[in-house]
Design an enzyme around this catalytic site. Structure first.
Site, mmCIF file in Angstrom:
data_model
loop_
_atom_site.group_PDB
_atom_site.id
_atom_site.type_symbol
_atom_site.label_atom_id
_atom_site.label_comp_id
_atom_site.label_asym_id
_atom_site.label_seq_id
_atom_site.Cartn_x
_atom_site.Cartn_y
_atom_site.Cartn_z
ATOM 1 C CG HIS A 282 -67.561 -10.670 -22.288
ATOM 2 N ND1 HIS A 282 -66.590 -10.575 -21.316
ATOM 3 C CD2 HIS A 282 -67.768 -12.003 -22.469
ATOM 4 C CE1 HIS A 282 -66.234 -11.783 -20.931
ATOM 5 N NE2 HIS A 282 -66.935 -12.679 -21.619
ATOM 6 C CG ASN B 277 -69.923 -17.030 -18.727
ATOM 7 O OD1 ASN B 277 -70.920 -17.630 -18.311
ATOM 8 N ND2 ASN B 277 -69.368 -17.320 -19.900
ATOM 9 C CG HIS C 116 -70.782 -15.021 -24.158
ATOM 10 N ND1 HIS C 116 -69.764 -15.638 -24.852
ATOM 11 C CD2 HIS C 116 -70.281 -14.744 -22.926
ATOM 12 C CE1 HIS C 116 -68.694 -15.741 -24.062
ATOM 13 N NE2 HIS C 116 -68.992 -15.202 -22.897
#
Ligand code: DGP
Length: 114
Positions: A100, A87, A102
């Site tokens: 990051h 995101n 996911h």
């Protein structure tokens, strides 16, 4: 970076269920899992998001992707399938501004995402 939650996890000041670590990345279980397997893979270095990746950023993210592939195997979702999501920014709902990946798996994931 001060006031960064994930830098706090990297530094050990904030507890997390860490499943993998090496010299450049860390992986831990998401505190609010959206699938039976929901891991976050982050670089140790503070990079806010994809827009902040420098010219050498691809190596770090490429390594994070390799770690995600290994964790998918170790968590039993490599064969059934999984999704890797990054995101970026408000429209994507990014809530922690430390880049990051996911890693989501263990159930059928709808497409397109909401
Ligand atoms: P995003 O919305 O893409 O920025 O994802 C941030 C994720 O981080 C979200 O799924 C929840 C997770 N998260 C937030 N705070 C913590 C925390 O303190 N510990 C862990 N393990 N995960 C967290």
């Amino acid at each position: 970076m001060a006031d960064c939650l994930f830098c706090g996890i990297v530094g050990g000041e904030i507890p997390a269920d860490v499943v993998y670590r090496d010299e450049s990345v860390l992986a831990f279980r998401d505190i609010d899992p959206k699938a039976p397997v929901h891991l976050l893979i982050i670089p140790r270095q503070h990079i806010a998001d994809v827009t902040e990746l420098g010219d050498d950023g691809g190596a770090t993210i490429g390594h994070a992707m390799t770690v995600a592939r290994r964790l998918a195997q170790e968590n039993g979702v490599s064969g059934s399938g999984f999704r890797i999501v990054v995101n970026t920014g408000p429209d994507a709902g990014q809530s922690v501004h430390h880049i990051h990946l996911h890693l989501l798996g263990g159930r059928a994931l709808a497409w397109p995402p909401g």
